[in-house]
Design a protein around this motif. Structure first.
Motif, PDB file in Angstrom:
ATOM      1  N   ARG A 241       0.854  -1.198   0.000  1.00  0.00           N
ATOM      2  CA  ARG A 241       0.000   0.000   0.000  1.00  0.00           C
ATOM      3  C   ARG A 241       0.881   1.237   0.000  1.00  0.00           C
ATOM      4  O   ARG A 241       1.940   1.278   0.633  1.00  0.00           O
ATOM      5  CB  ARG A 241      -0.908   0.032   1.228  1.00  0.00           C
ATOM      6  CG  ARG A 241      -1.866   1.229   1.187  1.00  0.00           C
ATOM      7  CD  ARG A 241      -2.892   1.210   2.279  1.00  0.00           C
ATOM      8  NE  ARG A 241      -3.790   2.356   2.156  1.00  0.00           N
ATOM      9  CZ  ARG A 241      -4.797   2.595   2.998  1.00  0.00           C
ATOM     10  NH1 ARG A 241      -5.028   1.767   4.010  1.00  0.00           N
ATOM     11  NH2 ARG A 241      -5.565   3.655   2.820  1.00  0.00           N
ATOM     12  N   GLY A 242       0.428   2.282  -0.719  1.00  0.00           N
ATOM     13  CA  GLY A 242       1.152   3.541  -0.755  1.00  0.00           C
ATOM     14  C   GLY A 242       0.407   4.553  -1.615  1.00  0.00           C
ATOM     15  O   GLY A 242      -0.609   4.239  -2.237  1.00  0.00           O
ATOM     16  N   GLU A 243       0.884   5.776  -1.637  1.00  0.00           N
ATOM     17  CA  GLU A 243       0.310   6.832  -2.477  1.00  0.00           C
ATOM     18  C   GLU A 243       1.234   7.105  -3.651  1.00  0.00           C
ATOM     19  O   GLU A 243       2.460   7.072  -3.497  1.00  0.00           O
ATOM     20  CB  GLU A 243       0.098   8.121  -1.679  1.00  0.00           C
ATOM     21  CG  GLU A 243      -1.057   8.037  -0.705  1.00  0.00           C
ATOM     22  CD  GLU A 243      -1.349   9.373  -0.023  1.00  0.00           C
ATOM     23  OE1 GLU A 243      -0.635  10.354  -0.312  1.00  0.00           O
ATOM     24  OE2 GLU A 243      -2.288   9.427   0.789  1.00  0.00           O
ATOM     25  N   SER A 244       0.632   7.350  -4.805  1.00  0.00           N
ATOM     26  CA  SER A 244       1.437   7.543  -6.009  1.00  0.00           C
ATOM     27  C   SER A 244       0.767   8.540  -6.937  1.00  0.00           C
ATOM     28  O   SER A 244      -0.452   8.739  -6.904  1.00  0.00           O
ATOM     29  CB  SER A 244       1.621   6.221  -6.749  1.00  0.00           C
ATOM     30  OG  SER A 244       2.222   6.419  -8.019  1.00  0.00           O
ATOM     31  N   ASP A 257      -4.485   6.670  -3.670  1.00  0.00           N
ATOM     32  CA  ASP A 257      -4.164   5.821  -2.515  1.00  0.00           C
ATOM     33  C   ASP A 257      -4.268   4.383  -3.030  1.00  0.00           C
ATOM     34  O   ASP A 257      -5.360   3.880  -3.271  1.00  0.00           O
ATOM     35  CB  ASP A 257      -5.155   6.087  -1.385  1.00  0.00           C
ATOM     36  CG  ASP A 257      -4.838   5.277  -0.131  1.00  0.00           C
ATOM     37  OD1 ASP A 257      -3.915   4.435  -0.183  1.00  0.00           O
ATOM     38  OD2 ASP A 257      -5.511   5.471   0.903  1.00  0.00           O
TER      39      ASP A 257
END
Length: 542
Positions: A241-244, A257
């Protein structure tokens, strides 16, 4: 030519063709259906389905219409066939009385060019004999009916619940998060509607392609590598999981998200990878804007506190300076008066005059600082008096004529009589005019300084223009800030506290007006003080 109508009507199967609206009008029927329901084609064509085939009024528990209507609506909404469990739906016999009947229905859409259901094919099979049995073997048939009907009802309820769960899942899958299913090699097996429609892509653009090469990511090699790492991590069994950053079909940049989850079978083996995403662009940008606003607020508060500190410091120092300065200037003036008959070398007189001039300059600076500190502390009591503003302004400007012409410059004073008498605080107006003229003289080395006063459009306007060094565009927004001095500006003198123009602005506001500046580097500056003529005609105290 093939006669399809004849083929349809002669079919041994029981068919109805229904219109795709809420009344479900009967458009055609097979001959077998007409025989099974004891109806005539001309008597039912064009009529609503449930008007022709109502529930049995003698059976208060009848659910035929309710169940069939629900199935037909599902076909319209989903565009997919709907198989119903065995239904009891009584029909009128030849004599008009209702006969108990059981049917196994299937409702299928006929899709039109627009992708929507244009007709519904209602196919039924009469299973009355199966559920009711032969009357000769009534007891055995009744036993079978008692076994079949509860199971059929259970199957109907199970089908209903399954449809609800499926519809809910499909709604979440299509309308909620961006979601996809990936094979273990990272290629796209399926993609939901939100991920396509919101971002402006087509299903054909992404199916069977490596997920990280699809349009959401492929405008940046860095983003593609980030997504590929996420997919490979999930394929190995570890969630990610991460923001890009990601991209829409129009090329615009957004923030997602992003999560990538492994899905395992009963043995624990990863069989598919499910990436999901939620657009958080507005939230992230709002948080960023909030942080920037907070930083700007803290900076403004810090600068304001610095300004207040400077004002307090200069106010205190000014009070300490003014008394000895006044005494020194008084002594010099007394010496000048009493030395008329004394034999004093001329060089001494020059030195005394120099000390006197600079003492007056320093006293003026001290008084300006004190004025500003009083304005900031709201201790200023302005007195507005009826004033010939043109005459006063011209007189003030003429005080600079000698110094300006001695420096090789031209002073132009254009202050014709005004049609109205203005009410101003004369001392404040004097400071406004003299500060602007002093500023113009300080930064003008050749050309002209012009002072003009006009009344137009219900406004008094004082203009002080010069052909001096000018001010850069970057410095203009801060020109009226307290203690701000233009870095590197060439002037006749370098003394000053940087509050002269700030004082002009505050004095203009006390008069209900404003001051503005226009300038071009190397060509000169123009300062305008405007005040409503209506307010200038009304005496008041501030």
């Amino acid at each position: 030519m093939v006669d399809y109508r004849k083929i349809f009507e002669s079919s041994p199967a029981l068919f109805l063709v229904l219109g795709a609206d809420e009344t479900f009008p009967i458009l055609d029927a097979s001959d077998a259906y007409l025989r099974a329901t004891h109806t005539e084609r001309d008597a039912i064509i064009g009529r609503p389905l449930f008007e022709v085939f109502p529930d049995n009024p003698e059976d208060p528990s009848a659910t035929g219409i309710t169940n069939l209507r629900a199935s037909l609506k599902r076909v319209l909404a989903g565009g997919r066939p709907d198989t119903m469990a065995v239904q009891r739906y009584d029909v009128r016999g030849p004599g008009g009385d209702f006969e108990q009947r059981h049917w196994s229905p299937l409702n299928s859409p006929v899709i039109g060019p627009d992708g929507r259901a244009q007709y519904i094919m209602h196919r039924v099979e009469d299973v009355t004999d199966i559920t009711r049995g032969d009357r000769v073997a009534a007891l055995a048939d009744e036993t079978m009916r008692l076994e079949v009907m509860p199971r059929a009802q259970e199957l109907q309820e199970a089908n209903r619940q399954l449809r609800e769960v499926t519809e809910q899942f499909q709604a979440v899958y299509d309308q909620g998060l961006f979601a996809a299913r990936l094979r273990l090699d990272g290629t796209v097996l399926d993609i939901n509607r939100s991920a396509l429609e919101v971002c402006g892509f087509q299903r054909a653009d992404v199916l069977d392609r490596p997920f990280w090469e699809c349009g959401w990511w492929n405008r940046s090699q860095e983003v593609m590598a980030w997504v590929r790492h996420a997919v490979e991590q999930a394929t190995a069994g570890e969630p990610f999981r991460g923001e890009s950053l990601y991209f829409w079909g129009d090329g615009s940049e957004h923030i997602v998200d992003f999560a990538c989850m492994p899905v395992r079978d009963a043995s624990g083996r990863v069989v598919v990878v499910v990436p999901t995403g939620m657009d958080v662009t507005e939230r992230v940008r709002a948080e960023q804007n909030q942080r920037e606003l907070e930083a700007e607020r803290r900076r403004a508060e810090a600068l304001a506190e610095i300004d207040r500190g400077k004002t307090r410091f200069f106010s205190n120092i000014s009070h300490e300076f003014r008394t000895p300065l006044t005494l020194m200037l008084g002594s010099l003036e007394e010496m000048n008066r009493e030395s008329g008959g004394a034999t004093i070398p001329a060089a001494y007189f020059d030195q005394m005059d120099l000390v006197h001039r600079n003492g007056l300059r320093l006293l003026k600076l001290v008084n300006t600082l004190l004025d500003f500190s009083r304005i900031e502390a709201e201790r200023v009591q302005a007195v507005y008096e009826a004033t010939d503003l043109a005459e006063m302004t011209a007189h003030l400007a003429s005080e600079f004529r000698s110094a300006i012409e001695k420096a090789g410059l031209t002073l132009v004073v254009d202050c014709p009589p005004l049609s109205d008498t203005a009410f101003v605080d004369r001392e404040m107006w004097e400071k406004i005019v003299l500060n602007l003229l002093s500023n113009a003289f300080k930064f003008t080395f050749e050309g002209t300084i012009e002072v003009s006063l006009r009344q137009a459009d219900e406004q008094f306007e004082l203009v002080v223009a010069d052909t001096g060094t000018g001010i850069s565009t970057a410095e203009l927004p801060r020109l009226f800030e307290r203690f701000h001095r233009v870095e590197g500006a060439r002037g006749r003198t370098y003394e000053g506290s940087g509050i002269g123009l700030a004082l002009v602005q505050e004095l203009a506001r006390l008069h209900g007006g404003e001051v503005t500046a226009e300038s071009e580097l190397g060509k000169g500056s123009t300062f305008r003080v405007t005040r409503s003529a209506a307010s200038a005609r009304k005496p008041r105290r501030a």
